[in-house]
Enzyme design. Sequence first.
Site, short mmCIF file in Angstrom:
data_model
loop_
_atom_site.label_atom_id
_atom_site.label_comp_id
_atom_site.label_asym_id
_atom_site.label_seq_id
_atom_site.Cartn_x
_atom_site.Cartn_y
_atom_site.Cartn_z
N CYS A 329 62.96 -94.57 -19.33
CA CYS A 329 63.70 -93.38 -18.93
C CYS A 329 64.68 -93.70 -17.79
O CYS A 329 65.64 -94.42 -17.99
CB CYS A 329 62.74 -92.25 -18.57
SG CYS A 329 63.49 -90.60 -18.68
N HIS A 425 58.38 -91.80 -23.08
CA HIS A 425 57.23 -91.78 -22.18
C HIS A 425 55.95 -91.82 -23.01
O HIS A 425 55.90 -91.28 -24.11
CB HIS A 425 57.23 -90.49 -21.34
CG HIS A 425 58.31 -90.43 -20.32
ND1 HIS A 425 58.35 -91.27 -19.22
CD2 HIS A 425 59.40 -89.63 -20.22
CE1 HIS A 425 59.41 -90.97 -18.49
NE2 HIS A 425 60.07 -89.99 -19.09
#
Length: 484
Positions: A329, A425
């Site tokens: 991310c 994630h």
Amino acid sequence: MFQGTGSDVGKSVLVAGLCRAFSNRGLRVRPFKPQNMSNNAAVTADGGEIGRAQATQALAARVAPEVDMNPVLLKPQGDRTSQLVVHGRVRGVLQAANWRRGREGLMPEVLASFSRSMAQADVVVVEGAGSAAEVNLRAGDIANMGFARAAGVPVVLVGDIDRGGVIASLSGTRVVLDPADAALVAGFLVNKFRGDPALFADGLTAIASHTGWRSFGVVPWLAEAARLPSEDAVVLQKAGPRGSGGRIVVACPVTRHIANFDDLDPWRLEPEVELVMVPPGTPIPAEAALVVLPGSKATIADLRFVREQGWDIDLAAHRRRGGAILGLCGGYQMLGRAVADPQGIEGTAETVAGLGLLDVETVLGGTKALVQVAGQARGAPFQGYEMHMGLTTGPDAVRPVARYDDGRVDGATSEDGLVAGSYVHGLFGLAAQRRAWLDVAGDGPDHAASVDAALDAIAARLEAHLDIDALLTLSRRADDHRGE
């Protein structure tokens, strides 16, 4: 509702354990936290986001996470600013002063979520935030006594004996509470006791004498809690720089605005792996096989922080030695050639140079991606979620890290295969995916299975040490009162 004498007294774990204990008794259970503050969040099936602890509590209750379980989420992105998420959606950015003035207006939305949760459950287990004794914050409160009074919910106060002074903290909370708030407190429990709880019998008597509240029990130190995802970065500040002493090192620099660091937790399940959370002021271990640059709530600020710590030099040296690097991310965004913030989402509108380890560029902005995903990465299955703003493009994106089940692709990989970045994630949750990144001996458990087993163990210990029947009776009385 379980409120604490302070932060980090173990409320989240207790609520999770009780959700599992009540579910084991055949009850329909929902967790609930009116207001949370955390950069570790989870994505719900409908594309909302809630605190990581509430997602774990939903797992404990054997239900899918829902935005109503955590209607207000604050995600700090600076010393005095936070992103405001209401019912799973970003509503804006708040200054600390604005939050104190504006939170009262959120109470109707919090109560609406609570009402919907009540309609789906036999019992709702509510978690407070911080300390019930912060009377300076009581006006307009929606997280602790303000919510309890508005919802008519009885309160159990949690004290942490491991930090010391539990008799004073519980008794002192009774002294400072407004009488109408104190009337909501049905009793207390003492958490994190090391040794034989029977040795604290006189302490329970003293607390009851000073407060007039009954004891619901003494909870022993729950070693199984270490296997649950952490929500608060305070656990990283307490942890030492070294891990379990395993042979293969996976290292993660702890940046100032680190987010979703529970992405690294599954590595703790591998006996051959030592997970090293690298604190500021410490170099990235030269012996690391894999360095993971984690997510961030403020990518540009943390990119500067990486350079301030000299970690950019460590990462370049690690690659020259043939070591693998993965950015997740915000970490993925940092690995590129540039990060642009033309709308000033993170503060000043600017473009900054990235670490240059991936041939991609990121432009922050657009609609926030909030979606659960599954697919294949490195030839192994994965399950996870996206939670980010911004678009990352460039030549290295022709070599994606992941291919989703719906055909979409994610991420980028350098030509030599040593550096990769992904927006997923939870990538390491499945054991097969971890082994795809490192040749780890043995078959470790999937992370979800480990968490589920820990919840069962915690529930069993709470059944043994708390008066669960009395807590359920208390809940029924509260429900009867609300129906009058």
